[in-house]
Design a protein around this motif. Structure first.
Motif, PDB file in Angstrom:
ATOM      1  N   ASP A 156       0.823  -1.212   0.000  1.00  0.00           N
ATOM      2  CA  ASP A 156       0.000   0.000   0.000  1.00  0.00           C
ATOM      3  C   ASP A 156       0.857   1.262   0.000  1.00  0.00           C
ATOM      4  N   ILE A 157       2.080   1.151   0.480  1.00  0.00           N
ATOM      5  CA  ILE A 157       2.947   2.332   0.555  1.00  0.00           C
ATOM      6  C   ILE A 157       3.653   2.589  -0.770  1.00  0.00           C
ATOM      7  N   ALA A 158       3.712   1.547  -1.628  1.00  0.00           N
ATOM      8  CA  ALA A 158       4.499   1.638  -2.858  1.00  0.00           C
ATOM      9  C   ALA A 158       4.114   2.826  -3.747  1.00  0.00           C
ATOM     10  N   PRO A 159       2.811   3.071  -4.023  1.00  0.00           N
ATOM     11  CA  PRO A 159       2.483   4.205  -4.909  1.00  0.00           C
ATOM     12  C   PRO A 159       3.002   5.547  -4.382  1.00  0.00           C
ATOM     13  N   LEU A 160       2.897   5.762  -3.107  1.00  0.00           N
ATOM     14  CA  LEU A 160       3.383   7.025  -2.549  1.00  0.00           C
ATOM     15  C   LEU A 160       4.912   7.089  -2.616  1.00  0.00           C
ATOM     16  N   SER A 161       5.575   5.983  -2.342  1.00  0.00           N
ATOM     17  CA  SER A 161       7.043   5.961  -2.433  1.00  0.00           C
ATOM     18  C   SER A 161       7.491   6.237  -3.861  1.00  0.00           C
ATOM     19  N   LYS A 162       6.786   5.632  -4.857  1.00  0.00           N
ATOM     20  CA  LYS A 162       7.141   5.869  -6.258  1.00  0.00           C
ATOM     21  C   LYS A 162       6.902   7.326  -6.638  1.00  0.00           C
ATOM     22  N   ALA A 163       5.812   7.897  -6.166  1.00  0.00           N
ATOM     23  CA  ALA A 163       5.523   9.304  -6.468  1.00  0.00           C
ATOM     24  C   ALA A 163       6.606  10.204  -5.887  1.00  0.00           C
ATOM     25  N   LEU A 164       7.083   9.885  -4.704  1.00  0.00           N
ATOM     26  CA  LEU A 164       8.158  10.675  -4.100  1.00  0.00           C
ATOM     27  C   LEU A 164       9.460  10.516  -4.879  1.00  0.00           C
ATOM     28  N   GLN A 165       9.750   9.285  -5.351  1.00  0.00           N
ATOM     29  CA  GLN A 165      10.952   9.062  -6.156  1.00  0.00           C
ATOM     30  C   GLN A 165      10.871   9.829  -7.467  1.00  0.00           C
ATOM     31  N   ALA A 166       9.676   9.817  -8.090  1.00  0.00           N
ATOM     32  CA  ALA A 166       9.503  10.556  -9.352  1.00  0.00           C
ATOM     33  C   ALA A 166       9.688  12.050  -9.117  1.00  0.00           C
ATOM     34  N   ALA A 167       9.180  12.549  -8.037  1.00  0.00           N
ATOM     35  CA  ALA A 167       9.338  13.972  -7.721  1.00  0.00           C
ATOM     36  C   ALA A 167      10.811  14.327  -7.535  1.00  0.00           C
ATOM     37  N   ARG A 168      11.554  13.436  -6.884  1.00  0.00           N
ATOM     38  CA  ARG A 168      12.988  13.686  -6.718  1.00  0.00           C
ATOM     39  C   ARG A 168      13.689  13.701  -8.075  1.00  0.00           C
ATOM     40  N   ALA A 169      13.290  12.760  -8.942  1.00  0.00           N
ATOM     41  CA  ALA A 169      13.899  12.711 -10.267  1.00  0.00           C
ATOM     42  C   ALA A 169      13.612  13.973 -11.071  1.00  0.00           C
ATOM     43  N   GLN A 170      12.487  14.607 -10.828  1.00  0.00           N
ATOM     44  CA  GLN A 170      12.121  15.841 -11.524  1.00  0.00           C
ATOM     45  C   GLN A 170      12.672  17.076 -10.803  1.00  0.00           C
ATOM     46  N   ASN A 171      13.566  16.836  -9.831  1.00  0.00           N
ATOM     47  CA  ASN A 171      14.223  17.942  -9.098  1.00  0.00           C
ATOM     48  C   ASN A 171      13.239  18.797  -8.300  1.00  0.00           C
ATOM     49  N   VAL A 172      12.161  18.172  -7.857  1.00  0.00           N
ATOM     50  CA  VAL A 172      11.243  18.905  -6.980  1.00  0.00           C
ATOM     51  C   VAL A 172      11.966  19.182  -5.657  1.00  0.00           C
ATOM     52  N   PRO A 173      11.979  20.428  -5.187  1.00  0.00           N
ATOM     53  CA  PRO A 173      12.670  20.738  -3.919  1.00  0.00           C
ATOM     54  C   PRO A 173      12.161  19.838  -2.794  1.00  0.00           C
ATOM     55  N   GLN A 174      13.092  19.207  -2.081  1.00  0.00           N
ATOM     56  CA  GLN A 174      12.704  18.248  -1.055  1.00  0.00           C
ATOM     57  C   GLN A 174      12.145  18.910   0.199  1.00  0.00           C
ATOM     58  N   ASP A 175      12.307  20.238   0.285  1.00  0.00           N
ATOM     59  CA  ASP A 175      11.728  20.929   1.435  1.00  0.00           C
ATOM     60  C   ASP A 175      10.363  21.528   1.137  1.00  0.00           C
ATOM     61  N   SER A 176       9.816  21.222  -0.037  1.00  0.00           N
ATOM     62  CA  SER A 176       8.483  21.731  -0.353  1.00  0.00           C
ATOM     63  C   SER A 176       7.458  21.061   0.552  1.00  0.00           C
ATOM     64  N   PRO A 177       6.363  21.755   0.896  1.00  0.00           N
ATOM     65  CA  PRO A 177       5.381  21.195   1.842  1.00  0.00           C
ATOM     66  C   PRO A 177       4.829  19.839   1.407  1.00  0.00           C
ATOM     67  N   GLU A 178       4.576  19.672   0.113  1.00  0.00           N
ATOM     68  CA  GLU A 178       3.983  18.418  -0.361  1.00  0.00           C
ATOM     69  C   GLU A 178       4.940  17.245  -0.171  1.00  0.00           C
ATOM     70  N   ILE A 179       6.217  17.475  -0.501  1.00  0.00           N
ATOM     71  CA  ILE A 179       7.198  16.389  -0.370  1.00  0.00           C
ATOM     72  C   ILE A 179       7.430  16.060   1.098  1.00  0.00           C
ATOM     73  N   ALA A 180       7.548  17.112   1.931  1.00  0.00           N
ATOM     74  CA  ALA A 180       7.752  16.882   3.370  1.00  0.00           C
ATOM     75  C   ALA A 180       6.578  16.105   3.949  1.00  0.00           C
ATOM     76  N   ALA A 181       5.343  16.480   3.557  1.00  0.00           N
ATOM     77  CA  ALA A 181       4.162  15.778   4.052  1.00  0.00           C
ATOM     78  C   ALA A 181       4.143  14.334   3.556  1.00  0.00           C
ATOM     79  N   GLY A 182       4.552  14.126   2.321  1.00  0.00           N
ATOM     80  CA  GLY A 182       4.582  12.776   1.771  1.00  0.00           C
ATOM     81  C   GLY A 182       5.560  11.888   2.511  1.00  0.00           C
ATOM     82  N   ARG A 183       6.762  12.426   2.783  1.00  0.00           N
ATOM     83  CA  ARG A 183       7.739  11.633   3.534  1.00  0.00           C
ATOM     84  C   ARG A 183       7.223  11.304   4.932  1.00  0.00           C
ATOM     85  N   GLU A 184       6.524  12.281   5.547  1.00  0.00           N
ATOM     86  CA  GLU A 184       5.976  12.061   6.888  1.00  0.00           C
ATOM     87  C   GLU A 184       4.928  10.948   6.864  1.00  0.00           C
TER      88      GLU A 184
END
Length: 800
Positions: A156-184
């Motif tokens: 169940d966690i896989a889709p969110l983990s993949k979305a976070l990996q894709a965001a990192r690959a697209q150079n999305v700032p890791q301190d953005s609220p959405e990414i921080a909330a996703g990691r949490e």
């Protein structure tokens, strides 16, 4: 026309002439501005255009020149604003701002490197926003799955983990609220998986501790899993078996080592931290009846009954607060009736017996315990009567000292008590006592006995307290010891003796003393400031064995005085002197002798040589691991004046004292490598025991009467001491000159009031008695120590 009018002699002030002149001026301005603007447009003179347009706006002039120039100037402004917006949006990486600026650039037909760069950045940010949107969508899906009673699985966690990996690959700032909330959320879901595994493992283990730990973890995450319900049910069954075994076998009889005591302390702190969560308000307990069920069958005031289900009432409840079976329901109603009687909310005979009946029912019926606690908490909620509140807290004190709640209710009970610990006055003290007693009960199980009627009646006389008892050197002997109202000083002394593991029979000469502590607030009002004894220092008060610590607390609260309890020897008889085979007893006697000789200076040392030897002994005993400081600088570094009696302390410098102490150490054998700690202590004790005032209790007094001559010759300020030899009268001035000593056989009578103490004493020189009247706040203490010494002397000599 204006020339013709002038020729015809028409005045300039004529309305028509004035209007014509204004019209001519407007026409000239119109022509001038439009012509100027046409010329400025041809020359592309932007400054001239802006200046002339300002004149046109001011004069309200239009025309083809104005129109042409305004188009050019407005475009220039829009281009500048658009380029500024592009730069700002790029710097802030603001997609919405960039989109707006690019739309304006396209409309203006702008191109060039800045516009191209903005297009590229917009495309990059668009991809990143899409990636963030994917993370947010995956989070929402994950959170919905987490709310399922069945829980989640790793996939169940896989889709969110993949979305976070894709965001990192697209150079999305890791301190953005959405990414921080996703990691949490990922971290929380991984923790939930661990908790689910813990719950499953605990169910398989059938282990009470594992079940409790797993359930606590699940509740900390506020999960609502089906396995939690299974764990709760199994834990409830195992806990009932565990509590029953505790009550039968006295499982807490094994002494705790330091490591185990620390572990239990941390366990208590963690339990309190968890229980402080507002979700554990007892109104949220799952075992409570619904308000509708509680009020079912009520015809009148049904709404009031529902609203008051968990609030104080002075009428009998119709059914239990918790969902209980039929037999327990009847007992629950009986408990409430007894509770109303004990708290004084209903007039009933023998309230102590009613309280005893409640405690007996709770001890005998484990399934009734939570109900009893709920009923007490109900009666303490919104209670308008102070007397009833006090009685309710007394009942709570007795309950937590007799039986624990079940494991599924303990956090709710702790939560209620913890909130009251933050209150003020008597309720705060009751709650602190309940917290300490309950923590012990949760660790050790039910006490196994119900207090007697007499013990319950003691709650009318004084409150239960948490007593911290220190040794003379400030070391804490017992911290927050729950002392019920029926436990007198004698019982507390037995507990202290047990804690110290004293084996010497002279342990019965020890006592509890009350030390007054200076108030840190200089502005605090002293209610006794106008009393005749207000200027007199207060000395440690020796409590009688028949006294109660709770009475001391109440008295000191009324006096607004801070205080502490100290365990030390109260009676010192010559026939009981000598070293002991019990090292702890020797240590206690040493601490008291050191205090009398060095710290307080109550036993005055006459010679400089002896001062140096005593200081050397004290230093050697205080530094067994470091070794005796072997030089003057080393002694100065340990603040050597602290080891010198007060009356000698300021007569020499630290260096001078250090030099003398080195000599004293050699004479006393305190600085040798093989010096025995016990021998050093005994040497100092021996010096103290040879003093004529050894073992004395001292009291500062003012002399009141001035007859007969023996009294008149005494100064006004006196220090009175009592030890095995009798009463010693000293001058309170520096040096404490001895004035007189009388044996107890010479003291015919004594007595006093709150501010005076009187003694009838036999004067052998004139063969008659005289009265000595003293002003003191410690008359009762003086009378008690006289009696204690007389009784001890008679017991030691075999006199009945």
């Amino acid at each position: 026309a204006l020339r013709a009018a002038a020729a015809a002699g028409v005045a300039d002030s004529h309305d028509d002439v004035a209007a014509a002149k204004l019209a001519r001026e407007a026409a000239l301005n119109h022509e001038r501005i439009n012509a100027g603007l046409r010329e400025a447009v041809l020359k592309d003179d932007r400054a001239a255009m802006k200046a002339l347009l300002a004149d046109a706006d001011r004069l309200g002039i239009a025309g083809d020149g104005v129109q042409q120039a305004r188009v050019i100037v407005d475009r220039e402004r829009m281009v500048s604003e658009t380029l500024d917006a592009l730069r700002g949006g790029a710097k802030a990486r603001d997609l919405a701002r960039l989109n707006g600026a690019l739309e304006s650039a396209i409309a203006l037909g702008l191109s060039g490197p800045e516009v191209q760069s903005a297009h590229a950045l917009r495309d990059e940010l668009t991809v990143q926003e899409n990636a963030k949107g994917s993370v947010t969508a995956a989070m929402r899906t994950m959170e919905l799955k987490a709310q399922s009673p069945a829980g989640i699985v790793a996939n169940d966690i896989a889709p969110l983990s993949k979305a976070l990996q894709a965001a990192r690959a697209q150079n999305v700032p890791q301190d953005s609220p959405e990414i921080a909330a996703g990691r949490e959320v990922v971290a929380m879901m991984e923790r939930q998986l661990r908790v689910q595994d813990e719950l499953a493992a605990a169910l398989r283990s059938n282990d009470r501790a594992a079940l409790k730990a797993a359930l606590d973890s699940a509740e900390d995450m506020e999960l609502q899993l089906a396995t939690q319900d299974q764990v709760k049910q199994l834990l409830k069954e195992l806990d009932a078996e565990y509590r029953a075994a505790q009550e039968e076998e006295d499982l807490d009889a094994v002494p705790l080592d330091e490591a185990e005591a620390e572990r239990l302390k941390q366990e208590r702190l963690e339990r309190q931290r968890r229980a402080a969560n507002p979700k554990f308000n007892f109104r949220n307990f799952a075992g409570l009846r619904s308000a509708d069920d509680f009020a079912r069958g009520v015809v009148l005031n049904k709404k009031k009954v529902k609203e008051g289900m968990l609030k104080w009432q002075n009428t009998l409840i119709a059914k239990s607060l918790l969902e209980l079976d039929g037999g327990m329901q009847k007992l629950a109603v009986q408990v409430h009736k007894a509770l109303l009687g004990y708290m004084g909310d209903k007039t009933m005979s023998f309230p102590a017996t009613l309280a005893q009946d409640i405690l007996q029912k709770g001890l005998e019926h484990i399934t009734l315990r939570n109900e009893i606690y709920c009923e007490v908490m109900k009666q303490l909620s919104s209670n308008p009567k102070p007397e009833s509140i006090a009685k309710g807290w007394q009942m709570m004190c007795m309950c937590v000292s007799t039986f624990p709640p079940t494991i599924d209710f303990e956090n709710y009970l702790l939560n209620f008590i913890l909130k009251k610990v933050e209150s003020r006055g008597a309720v705060k003290n009751y709650a602190k006592y309940c917290l300490r007693a309950l923590e012990g009960m949760l660790t050790s199980g039910a006490s196994g006995f119900v207090p007697s009627v007499e013990e319950i009646q003691a709650y009318k006389e004084r409150p239960p307290i948490l007593a911290t008892v220190e040794l003379v050197d400030g070391m804490v002997l017992t911290e927050d010891l729950p002392v019920t109202p029926d436990l007198n000083v004698q019982k507390v002394l037995e507990i202290c003796t047990h804690f110290l593991d004293l084996s010497d029979p002279r342990a019965d000469t020890m006592g509890i003393f009350v030390y007054d502590i200076e108030n840190d607030d200089p502005t605090a009002e002293d209610p006794f400031a106008n009393m005749p004894y207000a200027d007199l220092p207060r000395t440690p008060r020796p409590l009688r064995n028949e006294d109660y610590l709770g009475d001391v607390l109440v008295q000191k609260a009324r006096q607004r005085r801070n205080f502490k309890f100290v365990y030390k020897r109260k009676i010192a008889l010559p026939q009981q002197a000598g070293p002991s085979a019990d090292p702890m007893y020797n240590r206690l006697i040493y601490l008291q002798a050191e205090d009398d000789l060095i710290s307080t200076g109550n036993l005055l040392v006459e010679s400089e040589q002896q001062v140096a030897e005593l200081a050397a002994l004290s230093i050697a005993v205080a530094m067994p691991d470091e070794g005796f400081p072997g030089s003057v600088p080393a002694l100065v570094n340990i603040d050597v004046p602290e080891f010198i009696p007060p009356n000698w302390r300021h007569t020499k410098s630290s260096e001078e004292w250090a030099t003398l102490i080195l000599g004293g150490a050699a004479r006393a054998g305190a600085n040798t490598a093989d010096a025995d700690l016990d021998d050093l202590q005994l040497k100092l004790i021996h010096v103290a025991s040879q003093h004529p005032y050894y073992g004395a209790h001292w009291f500062y007094c003012h002399r009141v009467n001035d007859q007969p001559d023996i009294v008149a010759a005494m100064p006004r300020d006196l220090v009175i001491g009592f030890n095995a030899d009798g009463m010693h009268i000293l001058d309170a001035a520096e040096g404490r000159a001895a004035l007189a000593t009388f044996g107890y056989a010479d003291i015919y009578r004594w007595g006093g009031s709150s501010s005076q103490f009187s003694l009838i004493i036999w004067d052998a020189e004139v063969e008659s008695t005289f009265e000595l009247i003293l002003t003191t706040a410690q008359a009762a203490d003086m009378a008690a120590i006289i009696l204690d010494y007389i009784n001890a002397i008679m017991a030691a000599t075999g006199v009945n």
